[in-house]
Structure formats: C-alpha cells, structure tokens
Design an enzyme around this catalytic site. Structure first.
Site, mmCIF file in Angstrom:
data_model
loop_
_atom_site.group_PDB
_atom_site.id
_atom_site.type_symbol
_atom_site.label_atom_id
_atom_site.label_comp_id
_atom_site.label_asym_id
_atom_site.label_seq_id
_atom_site.Cartn_x
_atom_site.Cartn_y
_atom_site.Cartn_z
ATOM 1 N N LYS A 18 0.851 -1.191 0.000
ATOM 2 C CA LYS A 18 0.000 0.000 0.000
ATOM 3 C C LYS A 18 0.883 1.235 0.000
ATOM 4 O O LYS A 18 1.677 1.451 0.913
ATOM 5 C CB LYS A 18 -0.910 -0.009 1.226
ATOM 6 C CG LYS A 18 -1.795 1.220 1.312
ATOM 7 C CD LYS A 18 -2.806 1.102 2.433
ATOM 8 C CE LYS A 18 -3.653 2.349 2.519
ATOM 9 N NZ LYS A 18 -4.620 2.293 3.623
ATOM 10 N N ARG A 40 -10.555 10.425 1.517
ATOM 11 C CA ARG A 40 -10.441 11.120 2.806
ATOM 12 C C ARG A 40 -11.601 12.084 3.011
ATOM 13 O O ARG A 40 -12.022 12.326 4.141
ATOM 14 C CB ARG A 40 -9.065 11.765 2.935
ATOM 15 C CG ARG A 40 -8.004 10.662 3.010
ATOM 16 C CD ARG A 40 -6.598 11.118 3.299
ATOM 17 N NE ARG A 40 -5.686 9.973 3.140
ATOM 18 C CZ ARG A 40 -4.366 10.073 3.067
ATOM 19 N NH1 ARG A 40 -3.788 11.247 3.139
ATOM 20 N NH2 ARG A 40 -3.640 8.979 2.931
ATOM 21 N N LYS A 78 -2.270 -1.579 -3.831
ATOM 22 C CA LYS A 78 -3.118 -0.388 -3.810
ATOM 23 C C LYS A 78 -2.274 0.867 -3.905
ATOM 24 O O LYS A 78 -1.285 0.947 -3.186
ATOM 25 C CB LYS A 78 -3.898 -0.408 -2.496
ATOM 26 C CG LYS A 78 -4.743 0.793 -2.246
ATOM 27 C CD LYS A 78 -5.369 0.678 -0.890
ATOM 28 C CE LYS A 78 -6.076 1.974 -0.602
ATOM 29 N NZ LYS A 78 -6.541 2.050 0.742
ATOM 30 N N TYR A 132 -15.143 1.215 -7.030
ATOM 31 C CA TYR A 132 -16.421 1.905 -6.772
ATOM 32 C C TYR A 132 -17.398 1.688 -7.929
ATOM 33 O O TYR A 132 -18.565 2.025 -7.803
ATOM 34 C CB TYR A 132 -16.151 3.396 -6.515
ATOM 35 C CG TYR A 132 -15.271 3.579 -5.297
ATOM 36 C CD1 TYR A 132 -15.814 3.504 -4.018
ATOM 37 C CD2 TYR A 132 -13.883 3.745 -5.416
ATOM 38 C CE1 TYR A 132 -15.005 3.615 -2.887
ATOM 39 C CE2 TYR A 132 -13.074 3.856 -4.306
ATOM 40 C CZ TYR A 132 -13.633 3.785 -3.034
ATOM 41 O OH TYR A 132 -12.834 3.882 -1.925
HETATM 42 C C1 PBG Z 1 -7.196 3.385 5.366
HETATM 43 C C2 PBG Z 1 -7.644 3.344 3.956
HETATM 44 C C3 PBG Z 1 -7.512 4.351 2.992
HETATM 45 C C4 PBG Z 1 -8.109 3.877 1.814
HETATM 46 C C5 PBG Z 1 -8.595 2.606 2.100
HETATM 47 N N1 PBG Z 1 -8.265 2.286 3.422
HETATM 48 C C6 PBG Z 1 -6.993 5.715 3.096
HETATM 49 C C7 PBG Z 1 -5.604 5.990 3.424
HETATM 50 O O1 PBG Z 1 -4.765 5.100 3.535
HETATM 51 O O2 PBG Z 1 -5.336 7.170 3.587
HETATM 52 C C8 PBG Z 1 -8.195 4.616 0.516
HETATM 53 C C9 PBG Z 1 -9.167 4.091 -0.470
HETATM 54 C C10 PBG Z 1 -9.461 4.987 -1.593
HETATM 55 O O3 PBG Z 1 -8.798 6.019 -1.823
HETATM 56 O O4 PBG Z 1 -10.416 4.666 -2.327
HETATM 57 N N2 PBG Z 1 -8.208 2.956 6.256
#
Ligand code: PBG
Length: 327
Positions: free
Chosen positions: A197, A207, A249, A314
C-alpha cells in the site's frame, strides 16, 4: 512466416472473433464494492468528490448491499464513519461502534450470499486521523497499534464479518490479527492483507468520504511510490504471516507491482482501484471529455490483465451490470 502471410488483423475482423480470442475476461464475482456507512444519519449523503458514491445510513447500506448481491458481485468492503473520534480510535473496537453495527446489519441482510469484508484500521476512528496510536512526539507507535488491531479484528469477527482487511501498514499486523482471531475461535475469518500500500495522493477523495482528520501524511508507514522491490518484501512477509489474499493499492499507477506480485505468490491477488482513480474518470466524463463506460471497462481489464484476480472498485455494480448485459 511474416507479412503478407501473417496478418494479426485477421483475429480482429468481427466482434465475435474478438470476443473468442479475448485473453482477459472480467467476471462480476471478482469485483468488490467499497461502501461507506456514517453513524447517526437518517438519509444517505452524496460524497462530492466521488460522483455516484454515498455516505450511507444504516438503512440505505442494507439496501445497497442487497442490490450489490443481486448484481452478482463478489463482495463488499465496509468503511465506518463514527459520530465521534478519540485519540485511540475506540469506536473501531466498540461492538456498538458504527462499523461493527453495520457488519451485523449487512450480514443479517445478505448472509453468506456475498462476501462481507471490513476495513481493519484505526484512521476513520482517530481524532488525529492516523492509522495507528500516536506517541506524544507525534510518531506512530507500531507495536501499541498492533494490540488495538487485534481487538478490532476480534470485534469485527464477532459481528460476523467474513473477511478482515488490515490496511494500516503496521509491521507484523497480519500475524497479530491471525493469532487474535484464532485464539478467539474465529479460525475461518479470512485475511485480505493490504500488503503493498503506497503513500498515494490518489486517496484524496476517500479522505473526504470518511471525513478524515489527518493533518500531514502517512509516509512513515505507507510505501514510497518509487519502490517495487519493497512491495515484494511486504507481500512475502504478509503471506508468511498468514494472509489469505494479498492486495496492491492503488491499482492503475501500479500495474507493474500487481504483475510482479502475481508472479511471486500462490494466494489470490487483489488490487484496489482507489477513490482518485474513480474521481478522475468521473470528472473527465462529466465534462464530456472521455467515454465513462468504456474507460471504466478499459481500466478494469488492464488491472485484471496485469494479474489482479480480484478488484475493489467503486464501479463494481455498474461494471457487473455492463458485463451481464454483454453476456
Ligand atoms: C485506510 C484506507 C484508505 C483507503 C482505504 N483504506 C486511506 C488511506 O490510507 O489514507 C483509501 C481508499 C481509496 O482512496 O479509495 N483505512
């Protein structure tokens, strides 16, 4: 043999020919829909930076999941937005916290007919917005956070979730979650590890969707976009710790990572087409600059072709409907 005997265009002459020789096929069962549920609202609310995406009420979430199951998608990934946050993210562990309540609602609605997954991370629940517990000097405390993740995992499993998705990028999180689940008797609760990630600006709209309180960034725990070998190391560690599924991701800007991970492991590989990837396409399409449905399918095919068997998107329900119409 070469041209003029060899003509690759022969295999592109008709729609039926192209369909027959297609190397990559998407199937609704391999798509997973991320969903947001907000505590204390009576009606769903639009997320401005993600056209078509909602912050659900408990009631509208149940309906959305029933619809998603109807569309034949593989699963849903739930994110909770609590009414109140605190420094330790207690809302994520509380059995009556919004995410745990929503898991129960959704499992009661769809049972085992679709795979129910939940985000296993503190960031939606913490007042500082970090994925873990923060020391007085502002740094994120890895090992203290692991203890919180263990409790959160057990709370989610007790609520009936099928798959937990540890997404906080703390070292050792998969092992700690696996041990906690097993000790509590949840041996079949599956772990989808956010293994690779990145600290990505593509998470911007997400966010907004979860009303993140983060001020600053996550670069001490999420990965540097410049790195590939580091991802392979993260993935290997997660598999060794007991990850049942590993995820990369974001997706589209990291197809090389997906491909390398696919070549390395024998567990299913997932990719998360994140909020910014979705928002860019929706925004351009809203301006009439690109064909939304075609770009949607093109990105999903690319992610699949790179080696992701499962895709969090999505567009899961839209894409599933389009795929079924094409059958
Ligand atoms: C953290 C989390 C995030 C996303 C999924 N799980 C945000 C981050 O790491 O700041 C992002 C998913 C997206 O942008 O669609 N709980």
């Amino acid at each position: 043999m070469s041209f003029p005997n060899v003509r690759p265009r022969r295999l592109r002459t008709t729609a039926a020919m192209r369909r027959m020789v297609s190397e990559t096929r998407l199937h609704p069962a391999e798509l997973i829909l991320p969903l947001f549920v907000k505590e204390g609202i009576a009606e769903p609310r639009a997320v401005e930076s993600m056209p078509g995406v909602l912050q659900h009420s408990r009631e509208s979430l149940r309906k959305a999941v029933a619809e998603a199951a109807q569309a034949g998608i593989g699963g849903v990934m739930l994110f909770g937005i609590p009414a109140e946050k605190d420094a330790v993210g207690s809302g994520g562990i509380d059995p009556n916290g919004i995410l745990n309540v929503a898991i129960r609602d959704v499992v009661a609605e769809v049972g085992d007919s679709v795979v129910v997954m939940s985000d296993l991370c503190l960031d939606e629940f913490t007042s500082h917005g970090h994925c873990g517990l923060v020391r007085p000097d502002g740094s994120v405390d890895n090992d203290a956070t692991l203890a919180a993740y263990a409790r959160m995992a057990v709370a989610q499993a007790a609520a009936g979730v099928h798959v937990v998705g540890p997404s906080g990028m703390m070292d050792g999180q998969v092992a700690v979650v696996r041990r906690a689940l097993d000790e509590a008797g949840y041996r079949d609760t599956t772990i989808l590890a956010y293994a690779a990630k990145y600290a990505s600006a593509f998470y911007g709209p997400f966010r907004d969707a979860v009303e993140s309180s983060l001020d600053g960034d996550r670069r001490t725990y999420q990965q540097d976009p410049a790195n590939l070998r580091e991802s392979l190391r993260e993935v290997a560690l997660d598999v060794a710790e007991g990850a049942d599924i590993v995820m990369v991701k974001p997706a589209l800007a990291y197809l090389d990572v997906i491909s390398a991970v696919r070549g390395m492991v024998d567990v299913p590989v997932a990719a998360y087409q994140v909020s910014g990837e979705y928002a860019m396409v929706e925004a351009a399409a809203a301006n009439g600059w690109i064909d939304r449905d075609r770009v949607m399918m093109e990105t999903l095919h690319s992610i699949r072709r790179a080696g992701a068997q499962l895709i969090l998107t999505y567009w899961a329900v839209d894409a599933a409907r389009q795929l079924r119409a094409d059958f």
